[in-house]
Each structure stands twice: as C-alpha cells, then as structure tokens.
Design an enzyme around this catalytic site. Structure first.
Site, PDB file in Angstrom:
ATOM      1  N   LYS A   1       0.856  -1.189   0.000  1.00  0.00           N
ATOM      2  CA  LYS A   1       0.000   0.000   0.000  1.00  0.00           C
ATOM      3  C   LYS A   1       0.894   1.241   0.000  1.00  0.00           C
ATOM      4  CE  LYS A   1      -4.291   0.821   2.497  1.00  0.00           C
ATOM      5  NZ  LYS A   1      -4.771   0.788   3.882  1.00  0.00           N
TER       6      LYS A   1
HETATM    7  C1  E4P Z   1      -8.097   1.231   4.032  1.00  0.00           C
HETATM    8  O1  E4P Z   1      -7.371   0.804   3.186  1.00  0.00           O
HETATM    9  C2  E4P Z   1      -7.981   2.584   4.620  1.00  0.00           C
HETATM   10  O2  E4P Z   1      -6.732   2.766   5.199  1.00  0.00           O
HETATM   11  C3  E4P Z   1      -9.092   2.768   5.623  1.00  0.00           C
HETATM   12  O3  E4P Z   1     -10.301   2.346   5.034  1.00  0.00           O
HETATM   13  C4  E4P Z   1      -9.197   4.183   6.150  1.00  0.00           C
HETATM   14  O4  E4P Z   1     -10.345   4.278   6.937  1.00  0.00           O
HETATM   15  P1  E4P Z   1     -10.619   5.498   7.949  1.00  0.00           P
HETATM   16  O5  E4P Z   1     -10.858   6.727   7.143  1.00  0.00           O
HETATM   17  O6  E4P Z   1     -11.819   5.072   8.727  1.00  0.00           O
HETATM   18  O7  E4P Z   1      -9.374   5.619   8.810  1.00  0.00           O
END
Ligand code: E4P
Length: 223
Positions: A84
């Site tokens: 990622k």
């Molecule tokens: C997933 O890949 C993201 O990091 C995550 O959905 C972020 O979510 P949040 O905005 O609730 O922290």
C-alpha cells in the site's frame, strides 16, 4: 463486489473468514497501532495464513528508497501481500517501480478521480478512494467512486476500484451499485450488514411457533 476487512485484529479476520465472505484484508499504520505485543510483520504473516486474498501492507517512508525497501520487504512475507503506497509524486514513482518488479500495489489516500487515474496509469492494481473522510468534510465521497469506476471502465484500464474509509452499511450498498470492484469494511460494518431487527424478531417468532407446535403434537400423541 469483493469484500475486504479493514483491520489488523486477527480474531475479527478469523470470524469473517468463517462466515465465508472474506475476500482480502487491508491494514494501515493506525489499525496496526491498536495491536499489542506483535510486530507488523508477524501480524501480516498471520493474516496471510487466514486468507489467500490480497492483504495490503502500508509503507510509511516518504522518500523513494525507503518506500521501495519497505515494499520489497513486505512482498517477501507472503505471496498475497499487496504493497500500500500513499498518493504523491514519490508514491507514483514507487508504484511504477513496483509494477516493473511484479509487486502488486494499492494506492491509498485517494480523494479525487484524477488521483485515481494517475495511480492506475502508474500501475496500481488497487485504487483506494476514502469515501468516509470525504463525507466528513461535507463532500460526497461516493462521487469519486462513481467517477473512477466509469473512467476505468470507459478506458478499459486494468485496475480495481477499492472503496475505503467505509463508515456504515449504506456506503457498501452504494459502492456496489456504483460498480466498485472491492470495498474494505471495518468489522463493525460487517456485523451491521448481517443484522436487521425484523430478522431478529422473525427468528424469535419462528422458534416460539415451532415449540408451540411440538408441544401440541406431544399433547395429541398422549391422547
Ligand atoms: C483502508 O485501506 C484505509 O486505510 C481505511 O479504510 C481508512 O479508513 P478510515 O478513514 O476510517 O481511517
């Protein structure tokens, strides 16, 4: 639409895997910070024993060499690791380098369709627009999902739109209707999707009626 679990909690991942609806997992530094007594590598390797679907591991370096070092390290932990990488000029360069090395990437922190288009062109296999965080600032997060799905479809770009930052079950329905290829959900949203008050009420009523019918049959048999 594939459903990923947005967590680093092993028990949550095992639970949704047992339901037979888990297609992959996304983690990030915030989710990992909630886990005590294990390294990020240990958590990732354990997750990869539970699901054979993509498991996103996020880099934290902000310069290219650091991103490449972290990403290459994650990619060696298991075959289903996806690196990622945050959206940025350096992030795009890292994504492009990872693609050349055959390492799959998930471009994170996408807030516009144009950012998603760039990430797709650089070679990201997953594009993660954050719908909840856009809704939080009074924007319409789902618009980015709709636009990006349309762009990817019109231009036949080989990538998948992953709806991230999901806050409630309605986001999941809307993402599915918009043609999002994947949505990543907190455990709580998976649970909310299962439940409906009329389902709960119906289960109680069916059980009650079944027991009444059995009692009546037993009374008849006794004569
Ligand atoms: C997933 O890949 C993201 O990091 C995550 O959905 C972020 O979510 P949040 O905005 O609730 O922290």
């Amino acid at each position: 639409m594939k459903l990923f679990l947005d967590t680093a909690e092993i028990d949550e991942i095992r639970t949704v895997a047992r339901w037979g609806v888990l297609d992959g997992v996304t983690t990030n530094p915030t989710l990992f910070s909630k886990i005590k007594g294990k390294t990020y590598d240990e958590v990732l390797q354990e997750i990869c024993t539970i699901t054979s679907g993509p498991v996103s591991a996020e880099v934290v370096a902000d310069e290219l060499d650091g991103m490449l070092r972290e990403g290459r390290h994650f990619a060696k932990l298991a075959d289903n690791i996806v690196v990622k990488v945050p959206m940025s000029e350096t992030g795009l360069e890292a994504i492009s380098r990872f693609r050349a090395e055959g390492i799959k990437t998930n471009c994170t922190l996408i807030f516009t369709a144009n950012q998603g288009l760039l990430a797709a062109k650089a070679g990201a296999s997953l594009l993660s627009p954050f719908v909840g965080r856009l809704d939080d600032i009074n924007e319409e997060g789902m618009t980015v999902i709709r636009e990006l799905v349309e762009i990817v479809t019109i231009h036949d770009i080989e990538t998948e739109v992953l709806t991230a930052s999901v806050r409630h079950p309605r986001h999941v329905t809307e993402a599915a209707l918009a043609g999002s290829h994947v949505a990543t959900l907190p455990f709580k949203v998976f649970q909310q999707m299962v439940r409906h008050p009329l389902t709960d009420k119906g289960i109680v009523q069916f059980k009650k009626d079944w027991e009444a019918a059995r009692a009546a049959m037993a009374a008849n048999a006794k004569g």
